[in-house]
Design a protein around this motif. Sequence first.
Motif, PDB file in Angstrom:
ATOM      1  N   PRO A 106       6.580  -6.936  -9.624  1.00 10.00           N
ATOM      2  CA  PRO A 106       5.254  -7.011 -10.236  1.00 10.00           C
ATOM      3  C   PRO A 106       4.824  -5.718 -10.947  1.00 10.00           C
ATOM      4  O   PRO A 106       3.768  -5.696 -11.569  1.00 10.00           O
ATOM      5  CB  PRO A 106       4.319  -7.293  -9.054  1.00 10.00           C
ATOM      6  N   MET A 175       1.239  -5.345   0.966  1.00  9.20           N
ATOM      7  CA  MET A 175       0.292  -5.613   2.049  1.00  9.20           C
ATOM      8  C   MET A 175      -0.553  -4.407   2.438  1.00  9.20           C
ATOM      9  O   MET A 175      -1.722  -4.557   2.779  1.00  9.20           O
ATOM     10  CB  MET A 175       1.015  -6.147   3.285  1.00  9.20           C
ATOM     11  N   VAL A 203      -5.388 -12.241  -1.081  1.00 12.22           N
ATOM     12  CA  VAL A 203      -4.027 -12.573  -0.647  1.00 12.22           C
ATOM     13  C   VAL A 203      -3.398 -13.547  -1.644  1.00 12.22           C
ATOM     14  O   VAL A 203      -2.234 -13.410  -2.027  1.00 12.22           O
ATOM     15  CB  VAL A 203      -4.030 -13.152   0.786  1.00 12.22           C
ATOM     16  N   SER A 204      -4.204 -14.508  -2.087  1.00 13.20           N
ATOM     17  CA  SER A 204      -3.700 -15.472  -3.049  1.00 13.20           C
ATOM     18  C   SER A 204      -3.265 -14.767  -4.347  1.00 13.20           C
ATOM     19  O   SER A 204      -2.209 -15.067  -4.916  1.00 13.20           O
ATOM     20  CB  SER A 204      -4.794 -16.506  -3.278  1.00 13.20           C
ATOM     21  N   MET A 206      -2.385 -11.598  -4.643  1.00 12.31           N
ATOM     22  CA  MET A 206      -1.206 -10.780  -4.303  1.00 12.31           C
ATOM     23  C   MET A 206       0.068 -11.635  -4.390  1.00 12.31           C
ATOM     24  O   MET A 206       1.088 -11.195  -4.930  1.00 12.31           O
ATOM     25  CB  MET A 206      -1.393 -10.218  -2.896  1.00 12.31           C
ATOM     26  N   ASP A 207      -0.012 -12.860  -3.873  1.00  2.54           N
ATOM     27  CA  ASP A 207       1.153 -13.746  -3.921  1.00  2.54           C
ATOM     28  C   ASP A 207       1.481 -14.148  -5.361  1.00  2.54           C
ATOM     29  O   ASP A 207       2.628 -14.171  -5.769  1.00  2.54           O
ATOM     30  CB  ASP A 207       0.917 -15.004  -3.075  1.00  2.54           C
ATOM     31  N   GLY A 210       3.506 -11.916  -7.374  1.00  2.77           N
ATOM     32  CA  GLY A 210       4.933 -11.871  -7.050  1.00  2.77           C
ATOM     33  C   GLY A 210       5.345 -10.787  -6.071  1.00  2.77           C
ATOM     34  O   GLY A 210       6.527 -10.453  -5.987  1.00  2.77           O
ATOM     35  N   PHE A 211       4.370 -10.237  -5.326  1.00  2.00           N
ATOM     36  CA  PHE A 211       4.746  -9.275  -4.285  1.00  2.00           C
ATOM     37  C   PHE A 211       5.398 -10.025  -3.121  1.00  2.00           C
ATOM     38  O   PHE A 211       5.140 -11.214  -2.914  1.00  2.00           O
ATOM     39  CB  PHE A 211       3.518  -8.506  -3.790  1.00  2.00           C
ATOM     40  N   GLY A 212       6.204  -9.326  -2.343  1.00  2.00           N
ATOM     41  CA  GLY A 212       6.914  -9.953  -1.226  1.00  2.00           C
ATOM     42  C   GLY A 212       6.039 -10.102   0.003  1.00  2.00           C
ATOM     43  O   GLY A 212       4.831  -9.837  -0.024  1.00  2.00           O
ATOM     44  N   ASN A 213       6.660 -10.539   1.097  1.00  2.00           N
ATOM     45  CA  ASN A 213       5.940 -10.753   2.358  1.00  2.00           C
ATOM     46  C   ASN A 213       6.177  -9.572   3.290  1.00  2.00           C
ATOM     47  O   ASN A 213       7.276  -9.044   3.360  1.00  2.00           O
ATOM     48  CB  ASN A 213       6.473 -12.003   3.057  1.00  2.00           C
TER      49      ASN A 213
END
Lengths: 249, 225
Positions: A106, A175, A203-204, A206-207, A210-213
């Motif tokens: 990202p 995160m 959070v939505s 952030m997802d 394309g950031f990871g978990n």
Amino acid sequence: MILTLRIWRQKHARDKGRFETYEMKGVSPDMSFLEMLDVLSDSLVDRGEDALTFDNDCREGICGMCSLTINGVPHGPDQGGTVCQLHMRRYKEGDTITIEPWRVSPFPVLKDLAVDRSAFDRIIQAGGYITTNAGSAVDANAILVPRADAETAMDAAACIGCGACAASCPNGSAMLFVAAKVSHLAHLPQGAPERAQRVLSMVSQMDQEGFGNCTNHSECEAVCPKEINVSHIAKINREFIRAAVKSIF
Amino acid sequence: MKQIAHWYLSSIGAKLVMAVTGVLLFGFVLGHMTGNLLMFAGPDAMNAYAHFLQEKGMLLLAVRAGLLAIFAVHIASAIRVHRQNRAARPEPYAVSSYLVTTYAARTIFVSGLIVLAFVIYHLLHYTLGVTNPEFLRMLDPQGRRDVYGMVITGFTNRAVALSYIVAMLLLSSHLSHGLTSLFQTLGLHGPKFKPLVNKVGPAVAIVIFIGFASIPLAVLSGRLN
Ligand code: HEM
Ligand code: FES
């Protein structure tokens, strides 16, 4: 000092990019890392080559612009500091230093060592703010905040949004950044009205960027120039559960 | 429903699901290990315990189906999370230098996959009797299935015993990160909690490894026969 610098050079966003090696003579231990790159860049221009692009602004560790990965560590070897606060006395004669941009999808590379961090701006736009009446300033102590909450909120608020957390994460997860913003406002009464919506929206976003978990490697905490604690990540997880449960009932 | 699917598909939701399914799987692992340790109490204790479980019939089937579903959800989430993480970080640093993360944390997906392969083999080996059909026909003097004898016979094959020990090493590696990580994922983590929580995973993982590996080791060394 004489140093060998291996620096990532990339002409533009779609260029493949490669490492170039530069022999750097006459480096003074009193120089800052960025001053050394200034000198290098000037000498490249003198030789008719392309100047070296790297982000920086305040050079005093508060703006969050500087963003170099030095020998694999975002912001380099000093714990709790930004690259702009790093000095060459940290290195010795003959060292080889590898300098790379943040590497997270990202944050695409724009040129050389500069990346596009507008993904963070969009996450903030999704909910990293409070809504308040503008107008004359209210009395400073009109709203009481417990001391411990104020301290925790201020620790989180120290985040300068540099992106080192995502850059250091083996999963490319943002995160710690998002957690710091959510935790900061969740600890203060001013953040209360938008508390549930904020965490879900951020959070939505952030997802979507394309950031990871987060799988709890804690690399982010180790490189954070403001030493923001991963307990804020536990906090954002609690906030998420709370918001999800709240929206059902 | 749509809302719940949306949360599950979010990064925090997926991790919450992994943590909850992980805890449940761990509960099974702990129970399974305790049961296995009855091997050291002798053939009668072991076979009586196995008989007790097999008598449960429908209940046993229901528990097995539930476990399978939990396992499937854990793995499906793991694959999704893993692929997203690779996509977020396609290019490694030329010089990679991690400061605090552990080997167990960085290889958790691989250790999980090996555990999955092991579980499949393990079921074919002892539960379904596909690799060794004669195992299911072994009976003890009381006419119960001779689970004790089956385990001893199984582990007298050195390669088989060794593969079980290696698989347990990987399960322990998985749990040494997982059992610490899940506190953070579930939000049960804070500055006061941290030193304790960071030790829980590795400590429990060692117990799990010793508990499971002791049986093939005891058979190999001739202490159990
Ligand atoms: C007996 C079997 C298993 C048990 C007891 C188990 C347990 C756990 C636990 C407790 C967690 C921590 C959840 C969290 O961090 O919130 C976890 C995470 C994880 N598991 Fe498993 N698991 C098992 C099998 C598998 C399998 C077959 C895979 C397949 C690849 C897998 C892949 C993962 C991954 C990728 C994570 C997340 C990484 C992380 O949180 O750092 N697991 N597991
Ligand atoms: S240049 Fe502003 S923080 Fe480094």
